[in-house]
Design a protein around this motif. Structure first.
Motif, short mmCIF file in Angstrom:
data_model
loop_
_atom_site.label_atom_id
_atom_site.label_comp_id
_atom_site.label_asym_id
_atom_site.label_seq_id
_atom_site.Cartn_x
_atom_site.Cartn_y
_atom_site.Cartn_z
N GLU A 93 -7.83 0.29 3.15
CA GLU A 93 -6.61 0.98 2.59
C GLU A 93 -5.98 1.94 3.68
O GLU A 93 -4.86 2.29 3.86
N GLU A 132 -13.16 -1.60 0.77
CA GLU A 132 -11.71 -1.56 0.24
C GLU A 132 -11.03 -0.19 0.82
O GLU A 132 -9.65 -0.21 1.09
N THR A 133 -11.54 0.94 0.64
CA THR A 133 -11.02 2.32 1.07
C THR A 133 -10.64 2.19 2.50
O THR A 133 -9.89 2.90 2.85
N SER A 180 0.90 -1.35 -0.01
CA SER A 180 0.05 0.03 -0.15
C SER A 180 0.91 1.28 -0.09
O SER A 180 0.48 2.13 -0.80
#
Length: 422
Positions: A225, A221-222, A75
């Motif tokens: 992240e 997902e965000t 990431s």
């Protein structure tokens, strides 16, 4: 009216020529110099398959790092490469803590390794840029969660739960109390990694506890992240470079010129086909197509998009969609002419009836591009970027430019219907 239409048609031809000249040759106006879409300093960036680049392999200093820890490293690498403009970077995780990064158009492997391998610097800052928390010393952890964020909320959503170290609670309470009292637009605490703000949550009240939540329009997902990026400020191991090398273009030095030549030949064939099949309408569509080529080349160059083979595929796909939109419009016009309508009425009706179909197909394509871009995979993102840009521009040229040109031609009041794809 006819004189005005002639002038406008001539102007559109001139615009098509100037756009392509500016896009491919460049310009220098008032000190601003643009060397064209292929200028190595201000034009597109070539992907590793077209221009070569650097391949660097890192090894974690910690024995047997977990998959989650390696995902955090991935990431960070993605964020750093995207912030530097290298959206075509390919990152792959290996066994036993190895991770390999392929960076297009970068031959200075030492600088690239230094950029990627440095410890992530994570801070929490107020609206004035003052550091209120340090990621390495004040943050204990961050976890993605899904559920209700308060007892008064009935809906579940994705959010990040932030955990502070005990000694950081008082600092954060003071900072959030100050932020909550600020005016709209300044009442936030920004989360900054390597000098780039990755999130700026609004603060509504003082937070005086070891845990708090960060909520917003997150997807799972965000949210995951963001949690990974916050945890990267306390990455428990260093990364050592075990190999670094410069590689040549996978497709050869002549790959891009050959692709351009093929694209040019294909474009001429498409224009010739449109003129044969749709007569004057096809000629005007060819002018609009030339404007499309100039616009997309200029946009890709100014945005410094990383262009790889997948990106070229996206451009060609959008070119086909631009032609497809014109074909739909002209076929609708033919149907209206066969019903005995006037040429002017057929043009108006053809565009009106084709508009919804063109809009729906292009909107769904743009949605697909967004989904592909969010996948985070370099080559797929490159395809999504070029296709998305191409679709937006092709909609403009097919619907706005072609319609404008046809309306000017209609003003000549031709009686020969065969001039208009009948």
């Amino acid at each position: 009216m006819k004189k005005k239409s002639v002038l406008l048609l001539a102007l559109m031809v001139i615009i098509a020529i100037v756009l392509n000249y500016v896009a491919f040759i460049g310009f220098n106006v008032a000190g601003f110099n643009y060397g064209g879409v292929f200028d190595k300093d201000k034009g597109i960036r070539k992907g590793i398959d077209l221009a070569g680049g650097s391949v660097i392999t890192f090894q974690a200093s910690k024995d047997n790092p977990t998959d989650q820890e390696m995902s955090i490293v991935e990431s960070i690498f993605n964020a750093r490469m995207n912030n530097a403009g290298y959206t075509e970077t390919r990152i792959s995780k290996g066994n036993n803590g190895q991770i390999t990064v392929e960076i297009p158009s970068v031959t200075d492997t030492d600088t690239a390794a230094s950029l990627l391998g440095s410890t992530a610097k994570l801070t929490f800052q107020d609206a004035d840029g003052n550091v209120v928390l340090d990621g390495a010393t004040d943050i204990k952890g961050a976890e993605y969660k899904y559920g209700q964020t308060s007892s008064s909320s009935s809906a579940s959503s994705a959010y990040v739960e932030l955990t502070l170290k005990p000694e950081a609670v008082s600092k954060f309470a003071e900072a959030t109390k100050k932020a909550a009292s600020e005016s709209q637009g300044r009442n936030y605490i920004a989360i900054v990694m390597d000098g780039q703000a990755i999130s700026a949550p609004t603060v509504s009240k003082e937070i005086n506890s070891e845990t708090c939540i960060i909520e917003g329009n997150f997807t799972p997902e965000t949210a995951q992240e963001l949690a990974n990026q916050i945890k990267s400020g306390q990455l428990p191991f260093e990364l050592n470079v075990i190999s670094k090398e410069t590689v040549g273009a996978e497709l050869g030095a002549d790959a891009l010129p050959t692709s351009l030549k093929a694209a040019g030949i294909g474009l001429l064939i498409i224009m010739l086909f449109m003129i044969i099949m749709y007569r004057m309408s096809g000629l005007l569509a060819s002018i609009a197509l030339a404007i499309y080529v100039g616009l997309i080349s200029l946009v890709l160059g100014v945005m410094r998009v990383n262009l790889s083979l997948s990106g070229i595929a996206g451009i060609i796909t959008s070119l086909g969609m631009a032609v497809d939109a014109n074909v739909i419009i002209f076929e609708r016009m033919k149907e209206e002419l066969k019903l005995g309508k006037t040429i002017k009425a057929s043009v108006d009706s053809g565009f009106n009836k084709a508009f919804s179909a063109i809009l729906d197909s292009n909107v769904t394509t743009i949605i697909s591009c967004v989904v592909l871009y969010l996948s985070g995979i370099g080559t797929i993102r490159g395809f999504a970027v070029t296709l998305g840009i191409g679709v937006v521009i092709s909609m403009f040229t097919a619907i706005v430019v072609t319609k404008l040109l046809l309306k000017q031609l209609v003003n000549f009041r031709f009686n020969n219907r065969k001039l208009f794809c009948a």
